[in-house]
Motif scaffolding. Structure first.
Motif, PDB file in Angstrom:
ATOM      1  N   ILE A  88       2.140   2.748  -3.868  1.00 31.39           N
ATOM      2  CA  ILE A  88       3.502   2.953  -4.418  1.00 31.39           C
ATOM      3  C   ILE A  88       4.292   1.893  -4.100  1.00 31.39           C
ATOM      4  O   ILE A  88       5.148   1.853  -4.988  1.00 31.39           O
ATOM      5  CB  ILE A  88       4.164   4.222  -3.463  1.00 31.39           C
ATOM      6  CG1 ILE A  88       5.325   4.918  -3.946  1.00 31.39           C
ATOM      7  CG2 ILE A  88       4.218   3.836  -1.944  1.00 31.39           C
ATOM      8  CD1 ILE A  88       5.462   5.523  -5.384  1.00 31.39           C
ATOM      9  N   SER A  89       3.970   0.946  -3.283  1.00 36.73           N
ATOM     10  CA  SER A  89       4.810  -0.235  -2.873  1.00 36.73           C
ATOM     11  C   SER A  89       5.144  -0.964  -4.313  1.00 36.73           C
ATOM     12  O   SER A  89       6.277  -1.601  -4.795  1.00 36.73           O
ATOM     13  CB  SER A  89       4.116  -1.508  -2.142  1.00 36.73           C
ATOM     14  OG  SER A  89       3.409  -0.472  -1.250  1.00 36.73           O
ATOM     15  N   VAL A  90       4.186  -1.135  -5.055  1.00 37.89           N
ATOM     16  CA  VAL A  90       4.133  -2.071  -6.324  1.00 37.89           C
ATOM     17  C   VAL A  90       5.122  -1.386  -7.514  1.00 37.89           C
ATOM     18  O   VAL A  90       5.706  -2.292  -8.185  1.00 37.89           O
ATOM     19  CB  VAL A  90       2.501  -2.039  -7.107  1.00 37.89           C
ATOM     20  CG1 VAL A  90       2.729  -3.088  -8.222  1.00 37.89           C
ATOM     21  CG2 VAL A  90       1.860  -2.772  -5.998  1.00 37.89           C
ATOM     22  N   ILE A  91       5.417  -0.206  -7.519  1.00 40.28           N
ATOM     23  CA  ILE A  91       6.644   0.302  -8.486  1.00 40.28           C
ATOM     24  C   ILE A  91       7.750   0.294  -7.447  1.00 40.28           C
ATOM     25  O   ILE A  91       8.775   0.063  -8.255  1.00 40.28           O
ATOM     26  CB  ILE A  91       6.178   1.838  -9.175  1.00 40.28           C
ATOM     27  CG1 ILE A  91       7.082   1.926 -10.191  1.00 40.28           C
ATOM     28  CG2 ILE A  91       5.933   2.841  -8.054  1.00 40.28           C
ATOM     29  CD1 ILE A  91       6.431   3.000 -11.241  1.00 40.28           C
ATOM     30  N   SER A 183       0.933  -9.850   0.948  1.00 42.25           N
ATOM     31  CA  SER A 183       1.114  -9.044   1.956  1.00 42.25           C
ATOM     32  C   SER A 183       0.376  -9.188   3.267  1.00 42.25           C
ATOM     33  O   SER A 183      -0.869  -9.795   3.182  1.00 42.25           O
ATOM     34  CB  SER A 183       0.932  -7.634   1.570  1.00 42.25           C
ATOM     35  OG  SER A 183       1.039  -6.710   2.614  1.00 42.25           O
ATOM     36  N   PHE A 184       1.104  -9.097   4.533  1.00 39.76           N
ATOM     37  CA  PHE A 184       0.449  -9.339   5.659  1.00 39.76           C
ATOM     38  C   PHE A 184       0.306  -8.040   6.542  1.00 39.76           C
ATOM     39  O   PHE A 184       0.347  -7.904   7.593  1.00 39.76           O
ATOM     40  CB  PHE A 184       1.023 -10.412   6.386  1.00 39.76           C
ATOM     41  CG  PHE A 184       1.197 -11.727   5.754  1.00 39.76           C
ATOM     42  CD1 PHE A 184       0.188 -12.332   5.180  1.00 39.76           C
ATOM     43  CD2 PHE A 184       2.628 -12.377   5.668  1.00 39.76           C
ATOM     44  CE1 PHE A 184       0.299 -13.456   4.372  1.00 39.76           C
ATOM     45  CE2 PHE A 184       2.441 -13.574   5.133  1.00 39.76           C
ATOM     46  CZ  PHE A 184       1.397 -14.244   4.481  1.00 39.76           C
ATOM     47  N   SER A 185       0.376  -6.887   5.658  1.00 40.69           N
ATOM     48  CA  SER A 185       0.297  -5.423   6.314  1.00 40.69           C
ATOM     49  C   SER A 185      -1.129  -5.546   7.019  1.00 40.69           C
ATOM     50  O   SER A 185      -1.968  -6.072   6.860  1.00 40.69           O
ATOM     51  CB  SER A 185       0.653  -4.533   5.437  1.00 40.69           C
ATOM     52  OG  SER A 185      -0.428  -4.131   4.263  1.00 40.69           O
ATOM     53  N   GLN A 194       3.502  -6.318   9.918  1.00 43.11           N
ATOM     54  CA  GLN A 194       4.513  -6.249   8.833  1.00 43.11           C
ATOM     55  C   GLN A 194       4.767  -7.814   8.366  1.00 43.11           C
ATOM     56  O   GLN A 194       4.872  -8.603   9.176  1.00 43.11           O
ATOM     57  CB  GLN A 194       5.539  -5.494   8.802  1.00 43.11           C
ATOM     58  CG  GLN A 194       5.228  -4.164   9.073  1.00 43.11           C
ATOM     59  CD  GLN A 194       5.089  -2.991   7.922  1.00 43.11           C
ATOM     60  OE1 GLN A 194       6.102  -2.819   7.061  1.00 43.11           O
ATOM     61  NE2 GLN A 194       4.035  -3.314   7.274  1.00 43.11           N
ATOM     62  N   GLY A 195       4.521  -7.902   6.790  1.00 43.06           N
ATOM     63  CA  GLY A 195       5.200  -9.225   6.556  1.00 43.06           C
ATOM     64  C   GLY A 195       4.629  -9.308   5.296  1.00 43.06           C
ATOM     65  O   GLY A 195       3.866  -8.685   4.748  1.00 43.06           O
ATOM     66  N   GLY A 196       5.050 -10.576   4.543  1.00 45.34           N
ATOM     67  CA  GLY A 196       4.645 -11.018   3.177  1.00 45.34           C
ATOM     68  C   GLY A 196       5.152 -12.148   2.958  1.00 45.34           C
ATOM     69  O   GLY A 196       5.781 -12.967   3.851  1.00 45.34           O
ATOM     70  N   PRO A 308      -6.255   7.156  -0.785  1.00 50.85           N
ATOM     71  CA  PRO A 308      -4.982   6.737  -0.422  1.00 50.85           C
ATOM     72  C   PRO A 308      -4.076   6.746  -1.895  1.00 50.85           C
ATOM     73  O   PRO A 308      -2.743   6.954  -1.838  1.00 50.85           O
ATOM     74  CB  PRO A 308      -5.053   5.383  -0.154  1.00 50.85           C
ATOM     75  CG  PRO A 308      -6.545   4.745  -0.631  1.00 50.85           C
ATOM     76  CD  PRO A 308      -7.238   6.080  -0.701  1.00 50.85           C
ATOM     77  N   TYR A 309      -4.662   6.347  -2.982  1.00 47.80           N
ATOM     78  CA  TYR A 309      -3.608   6.265  -3.907  1.00 47.80           C
ATOM     79  C   TYR A 309      -3.427   7.377  -5.407  1.00 47.80           C
ATOM     80  O   TYR A 309      -4.509   8.087  -5.258  1.00 47.80           O
ATOM     81  CB  TYR A 309      -3.792   4.770  -4.682  1.00 47.80           C
ATOM     82  CG  TYR A 309      -3.988   3.514  -3.921  1.00 47.80           C
ATOM     83  CD1 TYR A 309      -3.050   3.455  -2.851  1.00 47.80           C
ATOM     84  CD2 TYR A 309      -4.886   2.718  -3.760  1.00 47.80           C
ATOM     85  CE1 TYR A 309      -3.130   2.308  -1.670  1.00 47.80           C
ATOM     86  CE2 TYR A 309      -4.901   1.679  -3.098  1.00 47.80           C
ATOM     87  CZ  TYR A 309      -4.088   1.315  -2.243  1.00 47.80           C
ATOM     88  OH  TYR A 309      -4.328   0.418  -1.303  1.00 47.80           O
ATOM     89  N   ARG A 310      -2.510   7.132  -6.217  1.00 47.18           N
ATOM     90  CA  ARG A 310      -2.574   8.119  -7.274  1.00 47.18           C
ATOM     91  C   ARG A 310      -2.111   7.117  -8.570  1.00 47.18           C
ATOM     92  O   ARG A 310      -1.366   6.354  -8.503  1.00 47.18           O
ATOM     93  CB  ARG A 310      -1.390   8.999  -7.197  1.00 47.18           C
ATOM     94  CG  ARG A 310      -1.674   9.847  -5.955  1.00 47.18           C
ATOM     95  CD  ARG A 310      -0.376  10.721  -5.778  1.00 47.18           C
ATOM     96  NE  ARG A 310      -0.495  11.763  -4.820  1.00 47.18           N
ATOM     97  CZ  ARG A 310      -1.046  13.160  -5.425  1.00 47.18           C
ATOM     98  NH1 ARG A 310      -0.964  13.422  -6.675  1.00 47.18           N
ATOM     99  NH2 ARG A 310      -1.198  13.989  -4.474  1.00 47.18           N
TER     100      ARG A 310
END
Ligand code: PLP
Length: 370
Positions: A88-91, A183-185, A194-196, A308-310
């Motif tokens: 979901i993060s990507v959208i 991303s550094f999740s 967390q991080g990026g 995990p994704y949709r």
């Protein structure tokens, strides 16, 4: 006997050998725990590992994507193309700053945007295309997408969340597009909790990314005057110290990953998803007729798999984006199971997962026939 032979194998467990704790302890002792020299140093080392001009550490991979769009000059209302299936993060990264997402279908075989379907997604209003290096893959399709974007004069944001340091000399993950992100999740090859980072190709991009992460103005700490509106999205020195320690181990981390993947592949053969570049897939994915049953059966053996994704248009805020046929995205949603894949996964753990999957009473399906 390794402990992963009997204990629960979580979906994701980060690998944090003693040098990681030691680096954080040393950083604490300096008392410099906020954003500062360690974060700057981490950025410089990241740029080297990614073979880009500069890397700006930020507070998450999602934030890195939002900043990348801002660095490219995208404004609220601008159209940005993202993969139809995935995290979901990507959208959200783009919608949250007022951009208008549009979906491009993935290739069922790679999980990445399908170059053939990208052409139909691009419109005269498209201001950027976001390509995700799915499972870390730096494949030929990325070159194809980059070529399409160059031909159509549409900037490419390469989301290399999973692909830190991966690729070929001179062409590392995150360096293919107009701008890149990492991303550094926790599940990633290198995690700061967390991080990026934003991967910049020149000084102007670097300064714009620093400004976007630090109250909107790259100079305000010197001038005490802010020329633009912004927020605080920086990475702390504490997190950066951990990241730097892990950068020292980057090759070892990839080797661990490849060994676990290879053991799993020995057990599952063609049933295990292969990244388009032929290197180990960061996530360990199989496709089955009844994924919920498989997740349940593995759970009863202490193996925590997940789905995990949709497709993004399943989420209520994005339902209106279902304007075409997305059969490949639907296939991935209907049939994919993500087996444990964290960097801490040992070869013994991978063998236990592989044997458990081999013993499952289930029907596998192939994305090629999906
Ligand atoms: C492909 C991809 N892009 C971006 C992100 C966002 O990163 P973060 O969780 O650090 O915000 C993720 C997170 O899982 C991801 O998988």
């Amino acid at each position: 006997m390794n402990e992963q032979q009997h204990s629960i194998i979580p979906l994701v467990e980060p690998w944090l050998p003693p040098a990681c704790a030691e680096a954080v302890r040393r950083q604490v002792e300096t008392t410099f725990v906020g954003p500062g020299a360690a974060a700057q140093n981490f950025g410089a080392r990241l740029a080297e590992a990614c073979e880009v001009h500069a890397a700006v550490p930020v507070s998450s991979g999602t934030v890195a994507l939002s900043i990348a769009a801002q660095v490219l000059g995208l404004k609220p209302g601008d159209e940005v193309i993202v993969p139809a299936y995935g995290v979901i993060s990507v959208i959200n990264a783009f919608a949250v700053i007022g951009l208008q997402p549009r979906l491009a279908e993935i290739d069922a075989a790679t999980g990445c945007i399908d170059p053939k379907r990208l052409k139909e997604a691009i419109t005269p209003n498209t201001r950027a295309v976001v390509y995700v290096d799915f499972c870390g893959s730096i494949g030929q399709d990325l070159d194809e997408v980059a070529a399409i974007c160059a031909k159509q004069k549409v900037p490419l944001i390469e989301d290399a969340a999973w692909a830190l340091g991966r690729g070929r000399p001179g062409r590392r993950g995150g360096s293919f597009g107009s701008i890149g992100t990492i991303s550094f999740s926790v599940p990633k090859i290198l995690t700061t909790g967390q991080g990026g980072a934003v991967l910049a190709h020149d000084e102007a991009q670097r300064d714009a990314a620093i400004a976007a992460a630090d109250q909107g103005d790259v100079n305000w700490r010197r001038t005490n005057l802010n020329n633009a509106v912004g927020s605080n999205l920086r990475l702390s020195d504490l997190a950066a110290a951990l990241g730097s320690a892990e950068l020292d181990q980057l090759e070892e981390r990839w080797q661990r990953k490849r060994r676990a993947y290879s053991v799993l592949a020995d057990h599952l053969g063609e049933r295990l998803f292969r990244a388009a570049d032929g290197d180990a897939a960061m996530q360990h994915i199989i496709f089955v007729e009844r994924p919920d049953d498989v997740v349940g059966q593995l759970k009863s053996q202490g193996i925590l798999a997940a789905r995990p994704y949709r497709p993004q248009y399943h989420h209520p805020p994005y339902q209106a984006l279902r304007d075409r046929d997305f059969a490949a995205s639907e296939f991935w949603f209907a049939h994919s199971v993500y087996l444990p894949f964290g960097v801490a996964l040992t070869e013994e753990g991978a063998a236990r997962i592989g044997s458990a999957v081999q013993r499952l009473n289930c029907r596998f399906v192939s994305p090629a026939s999906g």
